[in-house]
Design a protein around this motif. Structure first.
Motif, PDB file in Angstrom:
ATOM      1  N   ILE A  93       0.836  -1.205   0.000  1.00  0.00           N
ATOM      2  CA  ILE A  93       0.000   0.000   0.000  1.00  0.00           C
ATOM      3  C   ILE A  93       0.871   1.255   0.000  1.00  0.00           C
ATOM      4  N   LEU A  94       1.964   1.233   0.752  1.00  0.00           N
ATOM      5  CA  LEU A  94       2.893   2.372   0.727  1.00  0.00           C
ATOM      6  C   LEU A  94       3.505   2.545  -0.659  1.00  0.00           C
ATOM      7  N   LEU A  95       3.832   1.439  -1.313  1.00  0.00           N
ATOM      8  CA  LEU A  95       4.366   1.521  -2.672  1.00  0.00           C
ATOM      9  C   LEU A  95       3.333   2.118  -3.628  1.00  0.00           C
ATOM     10  N   TYR A  96       2.086   1.733  -3.420  1.00  0.00           N
ATOM     11  CA  TYR A  96       1.011   2.281  -4.258  1.00  0.00           C
ATOM     12  C   TYR A  96       0.907   3.787  -4.062  1.00  0.00           C
ATOM     13  N   LEU A  97       0.928   4.233  -2.809  1.00  0.00           N
ATOM     14  CA  LEU A  97       0.819   5.663  -2.542  1.00  0.00           C
ATOM     15  C   LEU A  97       2.051   6.421  -3.040  1.00  0.00           C
ATOM     16  N   TRP A  98       3.214   5.769  -3.027  1.00  0.00           N
ATOM     17  CA  TRP A  98       4.421   6.416  -3.535  1.00  0.00           C
ATOM     18  C   TRP A  98       4.370   6.537  -5.059  1.00  0.00           C
TER      19      TRP A  98
END
Length: 296
Positions: A93-98
Motif C-alpha cells: 500500500i505504501l508503494l502504491y501511494l508512492w
C-alpha cells in the motif's frame, strides 16, 4: 517457478534453481510428507506473495492485489506462521501511494482502514498473542536465547525430529558459509544495478523484491521477537518460516548467481542442483531413515 518467471522472465538460472533448492531441502521435504496445517499455510502464503508480486509488476493491478489478500486471510486463519502477511500488504500500500503521490492524502485513511480490517479479520489467537506480547514486554523486557536463531537456521535445513537431533556440525557450518556467500552476492548484485535503479529502470522489480524481503524479515523477526518476549525457546523450528520459503530460496539463488560469471551460469546451475540433490540424499539415508526406522 511462476514467481521467478514474473520477476526475471528471461532468467533460467533462477526459474530452475529456486524450485530445485526448495525441492532438495531435506527438512522441507520431510515435513511436507507429514500431515500438518503448516503445509497448507505455506501453500496459501506462497500464493499470496505470488499474486502480490504480480500486482506490483503490473502497476499494482487490483485483481492480483485482492487475490493475494484473500489468500493471505486464508493463510492466517490456517496457522500462526502466516501472521507476517499484513506487514507485506502494508508495504505494498505504501508503494502504491508512492507511485501515485497525488494520493498522499489517503495515507492516513488507508492505514487506519488496513489496521481496522486486520483487526476484524484476524484470528482470535493473533489478538491474544499481541496482548500477551505487550504485557510480557512491560513486565520482563526482551531477552533472546542464542539457541533460538541457531536452531532456527539448523532446523530450516536439516534436523530430524522436533529440534532434538542434529546432523554433523560440519554440514551446518558449510550451509552457513554458503548463505554468507549468497549475502555477499546479493550486495554485489545490488551494486551492479544501483545506477539502473537511479535511472528509473527495474523499479517495479526492485519494489517487488523489497516486498519479498520484508516478508522474510517479518516472518523471522516475529518468531525471534516472540521468543525474546516470552523468554521461551519452544518456538524455534525452521518450519515456522517455511511460508517464506520461496523468497528465501530466491534471494539465496540470486546471490549465488551474482558470484558466477555469465558464461559459467549453466554449468554453475547444474553443479548447484547436483549439490542440493546429493545433500538431500545423504541426509535422507544417513540421518532421517536411521533415526526414524532404526529397528528396521
Amino acid at each position: 517457478y511462476l514467481t521467478c518467471r514474473a520477476l526475471f522472465p528471461q532468467d533460467e538460472f533462477l526459474a530452475l534453481g529456486v524450485p530445485a533448492l526448495i525441492l532438495f531441502n531435506p527438512q522441507h521435504s520431510h515435513l511436507l510428507a507429514t500431515v500438518n496445517n503448516g503445509n497448507l499455510a505455506e501453500l496459501l502464503s506462497t500464493a499470496a506473495l505470488y499474486f502480490w508480486t504480480r500486482s506490483i509488476l503490473h502497476r499494482l493491478a487490483w485483481g492480483d492485489l485482492l487475490a493475494g489478500a484473500g489468500f493471505a486471510v486464508a493463510a492466517m486463519w490456517t496457522k500462526a506462521t502466516a501472521y507476517f502477511l499484513p506487514a507485506v500488504l502494508g508495504v505494498i500500500i505504501l508503494l502504491y501511494l508512492w507511485r501515485f503521490r497525488q494520493y498522499w492524502r489517503w495515507l492516513l485513511p488507508a492505514g487506519l482502514g488496513l489496521a481496522g480490517l486486520t483487526y476484524l479479520l484476524a484470528p482470535l489467537r493473533l489478538k491474544l498473542l499481541l496482548r500477551d506480547a505487550w504485557l510480557s514486554w512491560q513486565n520482563r523486557g526482551f531477552s533472546l536465547d542464542p539457541i533460538v536463531p541457531q536452531d532456527l537456521f539448523r532446523s530450516f535445513w536439516a534436523m530430524p525430529g522436533w529440534t532434538i537431533f542434529y546432523i554433523h556440525p560440519l554440514w551446518y557450518q558449510a550451509l552457513g558459509l554458503f548463505c554468507l556467500l549468497a549475502l555477499a552476492g546479493l550486495l554485489i548484485w545490488a551494486t551492479r544495478h544501483w545506477r539502473d535503479l537511479q535511472a528509473g529502470r527495474y523499479i517495479p522489480q526492485a519494489q517487488a523484491l523489497t516486498a519479498l524481503g520484508i516478508a522474510v524479515v517479518a516472518s523471522i523477526g516475529i518468531l525471534l521477537a516472540w521468543n525474546g518476549l516470552t523468554h521461551s525457546i519452544v518456538y524455534r523450528q525452521g518450519r515456522s518460516i517455511y511460508p517464506v520459503m520461496v523468497p528465501i530460496a530466491l534471494f539465496l539463488m540470486l546471490g549465488w548467481r551474482a558470484l558466477i560469471p555469465p558464461h559459467w551460469r549453466r554449468p554453475g546451475l547444474f553443479a548447484l542442483i547436483t549439490l542440493f540433490f546429493l545433500f538431500d540424499t545423504m541426509v535422507l539415508f544417513h540421518y532421517f531413515i536411521p533415526f526414524f526406522y532404526s529397528r528396521y
